[in-house]
Scaffold this motif. Structure first.
Motif, PDB file in Angstrom:
ATOM      1  N   VAL A   1       0.748  -1.330  -0.243  1.00 11.34           N
ATOM      2  CA  VAL A   1       0.203   0.092   0.068  1.00 11.34           C
ATOM      3  C   VAL A   1       1.158   1.525   0.243  1.00 11.34           C
ATOM      4  O   VAL A   1       1.761   1.267   0.966  1.00 11.34           O
ATOM      5  N   LYS A   2       0.379   2.458  -1.014  1.00  9.65           N
ATOM      6  CA  LYS A   2       0.974   3.259  -0.893  1.00  9.65           C
ATOM      7  C   LYS A   2       0.187   4.864  -1.233  1.00  9.65           C
ATOM      8  O   LYS A   2      -0.375   4.904  -1.939  1.00  9.65           O
ATOM      9  N   PRO A   3       0.671   5.117   0.397  1.00  7.50           N
ATOM     10  CA  PRO A   3      -1.338   6.112   0.318  1.00  7.50           C
ATOM     11  C   PRO A   3      -0.647   7.692  -0.052  1.00  7.50           C
ATOM     12  O   PRO A   3       0.833   7.528  -0.001  1.00  7.50           O
TER      13      PRO A   3
ATOM     14  N   VAL B   1       3.136  -2.664   3.939  1.00  7.37           N
ATOM     15  CA  VAL B   1       2.729  -3.952   3.362  1.00  7.37           C
ATOM     16  C   VAL B   1       1.535  -4.401   4.221  1.00  7.37           C
ATOM     17  O   VAL B   1       2.280  -5.090   5.825  1.00  7.37           O
ATOM     18  N   ARG B   2       0.389  -4.386   4.233  1.00  7.68           N
ATOM     19  CA  ARG B   2      -0.723  -5.704   4.677  1.00  7.68           C
ATOM     20  C   ARG B   2      -0.413  -6.765   4.229  1.00  7.68           C
ATOM     21  O   ARG B   2      -1.354  -6.847   3.179  1.00  7.68           O
TER      22      ARG B   2
ATOM     23  N   ASN C   1       5.927  -2.071   7.924  1.00 10.99           N
ATOM     24  CA  ASN C   1       6.025  -0.695   6.974  1.00 10.99           C
ATOM     25  C   ASN C   1       7.093  -1.104   5.831  1.00 10.99           C
ATOM     26  O   ASN C   1       7.785  -2.569   6.244  1.00 10.99           O
ATOM     27  N   ALA C   2       7.861  -0.537   4.859  1.00  8.68           N
ATOM     28  CA  ALA C   2       7.719  -0.871   3.935  1.00  8.68           C
ATOM     29  C   ALA C   2       9.006  -1.197   4.038  1.00  8.68           C
ATOM     30  O   ALA C   2       9.861  -0.300   4.579  1.00  8.68           O
ATOM     31  N   GLY C   3      10.073  -1.959   3.771  1.00 12.16           N
ATOM     32  CA  GLY C   3      11.512  -2.663   3.228  1.00 12.16           C
ATOM     33  C   GLY C   3      11.915  -2.825   4.805  1.00 12.16           C
ATOM     34  O   GLY C   3      13.413  -2.668   5.132  1.00 12.16           O
TER      35      GLY C   3
END
Length: 185
Positions: free
Chosen positions: A28-30, A37-38, A55-57
């Motif tokens: 997800v990229k708001p 990442v969900r 959190n991404a990464g």
């Protein structure tokens, strides 16, 4: 270790000392804020399903799960004995790990056994198996395929709902995921 960017369905993660299988994930990229990442995770041992957001990464610890095709040999009390088809080693899988799959497990049947550090986690059966009906009430004249269902006991001892025209001694195909009748074999 892997990044959340490497997540995929079926990957097994080691979170807080427990093994979790990724059932579903979504990047997800708001419009505002950082990407995340969900995920939907299923506990490999208990079957509990939870939603978790990373959190991404972020680095996550992955677990090494060894999946091997094995042949079911026999039941030993509450446990089930399987043989590795490559090395011919035998392993004992607890009845709780086999679970509902025991309803569709015949001697000499092949199944995929997943292990982590030599501890059996779960078994996967083929999506359908052929079983012989050992007992069902006789059908009546005029019974049709659309007329309804009746219970039938198969050779493993499980009960399957079958159409009224099926008789004792017939071989049927059963879906191992939900126990549905799929047709005559």
């Amino acid at each position: 270790m892997a990044s959340t960017n490497d997540l995929k369905n079926g990957l097994v993660l080691n979170l807080d000392g427990e093994l979790w299988s990724v059932v579903e994930f979504q990047h997800v990229k708001p419009g505002k804020g950082g990407a995340f990442v969900r995920t939907t995770l299923k506990n490999v041992l208990s079957g509990k399903v939870v939603d978790k957001t990373f959190n991404a990464g972020t680095k996550v610890d992955t677990a090494t799960v060894d999946k091997r095709t094995m042949q079911y040999l026999y039941a030993d009390g509450e446990d089930y004995v399987f043989m590795d088809l490559e090395t011919f080693d035998q392993i004992t899988v607890p009845g709780g790990t086999v679970g509902e799959a025991a309803n569709y497990l015949l001697p000499e049947a092949e199944a995929t056994v997943a292990t982590h550090e030599d501890v059996p986690l779960y078994i996967e059966l083929p999506t359908s198996v052929v079983l012989e009906i050992t007992y069902t009430e006789p059908g009546l004249q005029g019974d049709r395929s659309t007329g309804g269902n009746k219970p039938a006991t198969v050779e493993t001892g499980a009960t399957v709902q079958v159409p009224l025209f099926i008789t004792t001694g017939e071989k049927i195909k059963v879906d191992t995921r939900d126990g549905r009748y799929l047709g005559r074999a």
